[in-house]
Design a protein around this motif. Structure first.
Motif, PDB file in Angstrom:
ATOM      1  N   GLU A  20       0.828  -1.204   0.000  1.00  0.00           N
ATOM      2  CA  GLU A  20       0.000   0.000   0.000  1.00  0.00           C
ATOM      3  C   GLU A  20       0.867   1.260   0.000  1.00  0.00           C
ATOM      4  O   GLU A  20       0.615   2.219  -0.744  1.00  0.00           O
ATOM      5  CB  GLU A  20      -0.908  -0.032   1.239  1.00  0.00           C
ATOM      6  N   GLU A  21       1.889   1.221   0.816  1.00  0.00           N
ATOM      7  CA  GLU A  21       2.795   2.367   0.873  1.00  0.00           C
ATOM      8  C   GLU A  21       3.538   2.538  -0.453  1.00  0.00           C
ATOM      9  O   GLU A  21       3.697   3.656  -0.948  1.00  0.00           O
ATOM     10  CB  GLU A  21       3.810   2.182   2.014  1.00  0.00           C
ATOM     11  N   LYS A  24       1.292   4.138  -2.883  1.00  0.00           N
ATOM     12  CA  LYS A  24       1.128   5.571  -2.644  1.00  0.00           C
ATOM     13  C   LYS A  24       2.328   6.346  -3.151  1.00  0.00           C
ATOM     14  O   LYS A  24       2.190   7.385  -3.799  1.00  0.00           O
ATOM     15  CB  LYS A  24       0.950   5.835  -1.139  1.00  0.00           C
ATOM     16  N   ASN A  27       2.599   6.167  -6.993  1.00  0.00           N
ATOM     17  CA  ASN A  27       1.505   6.956  -7.536  1.00  0.00           C
ATOM     18  C   ASN A  27       1.811   8.446  -7.423  1.00  0.00           C
ATOM     19  O   ASN A  27       1.648   9.209  -8.375  1.00  0.00           O
ATOM     20  CB  ASN A  27       0.214   6.613  -6.782  1.00  0.00           C
ATOM     21  N   ALA A  44       2.185  12.606  -0.162  1.00  0.00           N
ATOM     22  CA  ALA A  44       1.762  11.299  -0.655  1.00  0.00           C
ATOM     23  C   ALA A  44       0.924  10.550   0.365  1.00  0.00           C
ATOM     24  O   ALA A  44       0.424   9.461   0.086  1.00  0.00           O
ATOM     25  CB  ALA A  44       2.999  10.477  -1.029  1.00  0.00           C
ATOM     26  N   LEU A  46       1.987   9.474   3.373  1.00  0.00           N
ATOM     27  CA  LEU A  46       2.766   8.393   3.963  1.00  0.00           C
ATOM     28  C   LEU A  46       3.310   8.792   5.331  1.00  0.00           C
ATOM     29  O   LEU A  46       3.686   9.939   5.539  1.00  0.00           O
ATOM     30  CB  LEU A  46       3.952   8.036   3.060  1.00  0.00           C
TER      31      LEU A  46
END
Length: 282
Positions: A20-21, A24, A27, A44, A46
């Motif tokens: 998931e990180e 992110k 992306n 982002a 995070l």
DNA sequence: AAATGAACCAACCGCATCAAC
DNA sequence: CGTTGATGCGGTTGGTTCATT
């Protein structure tokens, strides 16, 4: 008021990155290009420090990365480069397209070092171990000549530093004894390709090949990401637990990586063909 | 099949360097 | 020109995987 820490220690996540990180981060970078790393985590979404994001990107998420073990040719090249540059992994990595300094460093410490020792070669000096032990001048605490040389190279090869004419003339291609030595390290090695790569690389006026990420801030604009295998992500995306199309960036243009110097591309092609050649050997 | 040790590799840490002010 | 902040680099650590017993 003291200097701010590079990141808030509080509330900053550490340890392995989750898919998931990764998602992110990738992306964000694909969408926004580069902004300062410090700001990346916040923007982002995070809970990481910027440093960690940069590391994750450069060592793992960058699309131009090759994955997998170093080829024989690459390994030989690393040995040759290490003989000249010492532990300047980033410089060495700059000569191996698609490889990161961390990867090379790890490979050196886990494979090459042992290999060289097994072959009777000092991995620090690249001289024969027996020769070294018989030399009263050298001991393991004071790195011998080669280290001294590499200190000079540190100056002369680091673009940021001013070099004396003496340093630069004595720097690389002319002063090839160590390469010759390392080339002769393994005469049984059918893979003479590595020597070829090395010599070709040194002929390249020893200009540091810019790392791909030196230009990755170029805004993402084009539409040919899905391309013809030109994107390393195509082949290597399997190592990610997600597909880049997940990001909605299927039309992402890797033109920012096309910014790579022609040298780099040539090297890539060269090592690819050498790799093939090597496999044919086997 | 379980335990143990070795090998591997991703990630962290601290320092160095550079650029902006 | 000194200070500050951001980034880059290299050394090291620690978790995971693999191999051996």
């Amino acid at each position: 008021m003291g200097r701010q820490p590079c990141c808030d220690k509080l509330g900053v996540k550490k340890g392995p990155w989750t898919a998931e990180e990764d998602k992110k981060l990738v992306n964000f970078i694909l969408t926004n290009g580069q902004c300062c790393w410090r700001a990346v985590p916040k923007l982002a979404g995070l809970l990481r420090c910027g440093k960690s994001c940069r590391l994750r990107w450069t060592n793992y998420l960058r699309p131009d990365l090759k994955r997998g073990l170093l080829t024989e040719a690459e390994e030989q090249l690393v040995i040759d480069l290490h003989a000249r540059l010492g532990n300047r992994w980033s410089k060495i990595a700059a000569r191996l397209p698609g490889r990161t300094d961390n990867e090379i460093k790890n490979h050196w410490n886990t494979h090459i070092k042992k290999k060289l020792i097994k072959m009777g070669i000092d991995p620090v000096t690249h001289e024969p171990l027996d020769k070294k032990s018989s030399s009263p001048k050298q001991d393991h605490t004071s790195p011998p000549q080669l280290d001294h040389e590499s200190e000079n190279h540190r100056e002369s090869t680091d673009g940021a530093h001013v070099t004396t004419s003496e340093e630069s003339t004595s720097s690389l291609p002319e002063n090839c004894s160590s390469v010759d030595e390392s080339r002769s390290i393994d005469t049984s090695n059918p893979d003479q390709d590595a020597s070829l790569i090395t010599s070709l690389l040194w002929e390249d006026d020893y200009q540091t090949v810019p790392l791909p990420n030196s230009s990755w801030q170029i805004p993402v604009t084009g539409d040919n990401y899905s391309g013809n295998g030109g994107s390393p992500w195509n082949e290597n995306s399997t190592w990610l637990s997600f597909d880049y199309q997940d990001f909605g960036v299927e039309d992402f243009d890797f033109s920012c990586f096309n910014g790579m110097d022609m040298d780099l591309e040539m090297n890539m092609n060269m090592s690819t063909s050498l790799e093939i050649g090597h496999h044919q050997h086997n």
